[in-house]
Design an enzyme around this catalytic site. Sequence first.
Site, PDB file in Angstrom:
ATOM      1  N   LYS A  12       0.954  -1.337   0.439  1.00 12.74           N
ATOM      2  CA  LYS A  12      -0.222  -0.032  -0.022  1.00 12.74           C
ATOM      3  C   LYS A  12       0.830   1.587  -0.126  1.00 12.74           C
ATOM      4  CE  LYS A  12       0.282   1.327   4.442  1.00 12.74           C
ATOM      5  NZ  LYS A  12       1.073   2.510   4.810  1.00 12.74           N
ATOM      6  N   ASP A 137      -1.584  -0.868  10.705  1.00 12.97           N
ATOM      7  CA  ASP A 137      -2.260  -1.531   9.201  1.00 12.97           C
ATOM      8  C   ASP A 137      -3.180  -2.551   8.339  1.00 12.97           C
ATOM      9  OD1 ASP A 137      -0.817   1.226   8.619  1.00 12.97           O
ATOM     10  OD2 ASP A 137       1.078   0.400   8.127  1.00 12.97           O
TER      11      ASP A 137
END
Length: 285
Positions: A12, A137
């Site tokens: 990401k 995350d």
Amino acid sequence: MNNPLIIHAPAKINLSLDVLGRRPDGYHALRSVMQTLELHDTLELSPDPTGALTLTCDAPALAGPANLAWRAADLLRQETGYAGGARLALRKRVPVDAGLGGGSSDAAATLVGLNRLWDLDLATERLAELGARLGSDVPFFFYAPTALATGRGEIIVPLPPLPRVHVVLYKPDSGVSTRQVFAGLTPALYSDGSQTEALLAALRADPPLPPRAWPLSNDLQRTVRLLYPAVARALDALRDAGASKPLMTGSGSTCYALFAHADDARQTYERLSGAGGWTALTSTA
Ligand code: C5P
């Protein structure tokens, strides 16, 4: 023997990362737009009839029970009381300590994969909640490709997927300690979330704005530039190689640049090759 189950665990980037302040629990309140990339690790999962839980990795230093993927599997077993085992084989392509969420994504892929392999039938929300216990995350990866993260990063609202954008990643040799970066923040570096709001507005624009017009931001970048001069040099190198607005992702040390056109991205990527560090040419997922 059945074929192994194969799951891609994407990297990401943070397109925005507003740090709103320090919370009583020691974490920082965030507001961030996150986006997955085509670049991914690959996880192969197979049942282990002996009941053992093992993790092998093509980067041998990452094998074994210290890996977040192994810990995800162990947590899933504890929470569900499932008594069987699994063999996890991880092919790493996403660098570690890089701000690319590689370890978190591997953990999310493990939860998704074992939920299937072990027939546990847990809902996505439950998997994301378990993921949040492993790292701030992790939940994002259940709601990819594009999402708004708030709380300490674990509260996720999916956003409409973005058009495909080409991405050049450039990471200096040194990694970064997320804990150290957050510890180095001072209140003067906090913001009010308006940078993320401005980005959300830009992403909603009709007709769509080109990526060079997106107001990307990262409140951690100033601190990391000071703590890790290699990151400042990486941002300069990306700029010298043709990127107009390079930015750091997460707590670093990877920096990235977005391009509407594949040729421009490739040119920047090729100019960086041989400059040391790690470089990748990829796109949004
Ligand atoms: O959640 P995770 O374990 O990935 O976070 C690593 C460290 O980063 C935390 O221990 C904390 O020091 C810092 N952190 C923070 N605020 C967040 C996320 C992480 O201060 N929102």
